[in-house]
Design an enzyme around this catalytic site. Structure first.
Site, short mmCIF file in Angstrom:
data_model
loop_
_atom_site.label_atom_id
_atom_site.label_comp_id
_atom_site.label_asym_id
_atom_site.label_seq_id
_atom_site.Cartn_x
_atom_site.Cartn_y
_atom_site.Cartn_z
N GLY A 136 71.95 32.12 39.40
CA GLY A 136 71.14 31.86 40.59
C GLY A 136 71.11 33.05 41.53
O GLY A 136 71.10 32.89 42.75
N ALA A 137 71.09 34.24 40.94
CA ALA A 137 71.25 35.46 41.75
C ALA A 137 69.94 36.20 42.02
O ALA A 137 69.95 37.34 42.45
CB ALA A 137 72.25 36.40 41.07
N GLY A 138 68.82 35.53 41.79
CA GLY A 138 67.54 36.17 42.06
C GLY A 138 67.26 36.33 43.54
O GLY A 138 66.46 37.17 43.94
N ARG A 139 67.92 35.51 44.37
CA ARG A 139 67.69 35.57 45.82
C ARG A 139 68.88 34.92 46.54
O ARG A 139 69.81 34.42 45.91
CB ARG A 139 66.39 34.86 46.20
CG ARG A 139 66.38 33.40 45.84
CD ARG A 139 65.09 32.71 46.22
NE ARG A 139 65.20 31.26 46.00
CZ ARG A 139 64.32 30.38 46.44
NH1 ARG A 139 63.27 30.78 47.11
NH2 ARG A 139 64.50 29.09 46.21
N TYR A 149 73.55 15.85 45.41
CA TYR A 149 74.08 17.19 45.70
C TYR A 149 75.56 17.12 46.10
O TYR A 149 76.38 17.91 45.63
CB TYR A 149 73.24 17.81 46.82
CG TYR A 149 73.52 19.25 47.15
CD1 TYR A 149 73.02 20.27 46.34
CD2 TYR A 149 74.25 19.60 48.28
CE1 TYR A 149 73.25 21.61 46.66
CE2 TYR A 149 74.48 20.93 48.61
CZ TYR A 149 73.97 21.93 47.79
OH TYR A 149 74.20 23.25 48.11
N THR A 179 77.72 14.81 45.37
CA THR A 179 78.49 14.43 44.19
C THR A 179 78.72 15.64 43.28
O THR A 179 79.84 15.88 42.80
CB THR A 179 77.77 13.33 43.40
OG1 THR A 179 77.65 12.17 44.23
CG2 THR A 179 78.52 12.96 42.13
N LYS A 217 78.67 18.84 44.15
CA LYS A 217 79.52 19.83 44.81
C LYS A 217 80.98 19.38 44.87
O LYS A 217 81.91 20.20 44.79
CB LYS A 217 78.99 20.13 46.22
CG LYS A 217 77.66 20.88 46.23
CD LYS A 217 77.70 22.16 45.40
CE LYS A 217 76.53 23.09 45.70
NZ LYS A 217 76.55 24.31 44.86
#
Length: 253
Positions: free
Chosen positions: A13-16, A154, A156, A158
């Site tokens: 998830g490192a595109g932004r 979300y 749950t 996390k």
């Protein structure tokens, strides 16, 4: 003399946003970085930005909840950059809704990216870490793990990542691998900007309102998370494992 481990990191998830900030920080720390994202163009652009600044990075597109794509992406990073010894499980999505309105798809997709994705990525990379006798896994949790209205899926996911982190720490510790989680509070990103838009509030006003509830009186920036990641993957953090660090400007979410 034992060979020092390869300095190769993977950030999902490192595109932004937070992921891109983490990737930049690790590149600055001397890691070659595999930038993985569902948005392949975004991943490649983030990698090019690091390369133009003198770092080493490649961008790879994948869906982290797809086992075959995970295996392929990790193999690509290993072939092009070297064996990955650092993994940052940052990829995440939100599908917010109150329980009675939340669809099964909303539930499954959020748990699929956060939990299944982190499981698949950790499983695929741990072999490289255990072979080298050194590794670092950092999972991105959230203050939402403590409960948040409209985020049953979300929160749950996390909270689940925190239990996953502690179990990885127990299983992988003897191989020189640590596992920790970071639980960010309010961080100014495209994701929080989208929340403000959904609430019909200008982002600056949204941030000001949030800052009033935070003891340090400001919202977080992606770099605040990247700095903690930098410590957790360092040699100096070798005795820190199985921990959840809330990076939220205060003791409460």
């Amino acid at each position: 003399m034992t060979q020092s481990p390869s300095r190769v990191a993977i950030v999902t998830g490192a595109g932004r946003g937070i992921g891109a900030a983490i990737a930049r920080k690790l590149a600055g720390d001397g890691f070659a970085v595999g930038i993985l994202d569902l948005d392949e163009a975004g991943a490649k652009a983030a990698a090019e930005a690091i390369a133009s600044g003198g770092g080493t990075a490649i961008g790879v597109g994948l869906d982290v909840s797809d086992a075959d794509q995970v295996e392929s992406a990790v193999a690509t990073v290993a072939e092009q950059l070297g064996a990955p010894t650092v993994l940052i499980n940052n990829a995440g999505i939100t599908r917010d809704n109150l329980l009675f309105k939340m669809s099964e798809t909303d539930w499954d997709s959020v748990l699929g990216v956060h939990l299944r994705g982190s499981f698949l990525m950790s499983k695929a990379t741990q072999k490289y870490m255990t072979e080298q006798g050194w590794g670092r896994i950092v999972n991105l949790s959230s203050t939402s793990a403590l409960g948040n209205r409209g985020q049953a899926n979300y929160s749950t996911a996390k909270a689940g990542l925190q239990g996953f982190t502690k179990t990885l720490a127990i299983e992988l510790g003897k191989f020189g691998v640590t596992a920790n989680a970071i639980a960010p509070g309010f961080i100014a990103t495209d994701m929080t900007a989208a929340t403000a838009e959904r609430l019909g509030m200008p982002f600056e006003d949204f941030k000001k309102a949030a800052a009033q509830e935070i003891p340090v009186r400001r919202v977080g920036e992606p770099e605040d998370i990247a700095n903690v990641v930098s410590f957790l993957v360092s040699e100096g953090a070798g005795f820190v494992s199985g921990q959840v660090i809330y990076v939220a400007g205060g003791p409460k979410a």
